[in-house]
Design an enzyme around this catalytic site. Sequence first.
Site, short mmCIF file in Angstrom:
data_model
loop_
_atom_site.label_atom_id
_atom_site.label_comp_id
_atom_site.label_asym_id
_atom_site.label_seq_id
_atom_site.Cartn_x
_atom_site.Cartn_y
_atom_site.Cartn_z
N VAL A 113 0.85 -1.19 0.00
CA VAL A 113 0.00 0.00 0.00
C VAL A 113 0.88 1.24 0.00
CG1 VAL A 113 -0.21 -0.09 2.53
CG2 VAL A 113 -1.88 1.22 1.19
N SER A 114 0.58 2.19 -0.87
CA SER A 114 1.27 3.47 -0.96
C SER A 114 2.77 3.26 -1.19
CB SER A 114 0.99 4.29 0.31
OG SER A 114 1.39 5.63 0.16
#
Length: 290
Positions: A113-114
């Site tokens: 994520v990210s």
Amino acid sequence: MADILDAALDTAMHDATITMETVGGRTLRVATWRLGEPSDHLPILFFNGIGANIEAVAPLAEALPDRAFIMFDMPGIGGSPEPVVPYNAVTMAWTSTQLLDKLGVDMVDVMGVSWGGAMAQHFAIQHPGRTRRLILCATSAGMIMVPGKPAALSKMADPRRYIDAAFMEEHFQTLYGGALGKAAGKADHIHRLKPPTRRGYFYQLLAMLGWTSVPALPFMRKQTLILMGDDDQIVPLANGTILKTLIPNSEMVVLQGGGHLFLLSHSEECVAAMRRFLDASDTPESAKAA
């Protein structure tokens, strides 16, 4: 909602096995769930967002109880000791394989994520033989990306969001937008965060300086699920479209009203999309490419 998330976190961390592992010359705080238990599925190797500790996304491991999970805190983040020397995507991807070796795991499904989405891409590119499928959440192709809103990016780069709860509370909506930014659940997310060290946070920012996956993605044949929120102030939706265009065997799911933390605010939708994707049979083409 906050009580539900609290309960999920307590259960998830209670079920986790937490160890300190020295691999690749670094000591890391590692959390595993159900590793070694009988399963028809590969474990998921999860790379977290910048500055975020294991607890920030631990409920995700509880939401997919038929799969083993492997997460670790980056150097200087959460419970991992502060790094002595900087690292980059190459060295940390290699370190991750050393951890998998120590845990007795040959192949994984990889998720990030990210900032961790960039690490997940790099791991899959650098170690294709250890990657089956790839899930990318709220992420981009690195330096070649459509930038987020300046107000959100300036707050994102400030480690006070982890150190100062009042700062995080004041700027939560600017940082993360979407449903969670307007909900009581944000307090739950804030108190799950453990401040990184300043050096740990700086080295994590430095690790991706100049990095991009753009030249390699057209040649990466791993089946890939891209999850993006249409109200993400930090990594705009257009970045998911870029990834979808570049990765041959990819699909994209857009979370309506989802900000940068849609894994928490839209958890049921995300888990359903992940389960469908991970449980789908390999096509002959993708199996050959893998």
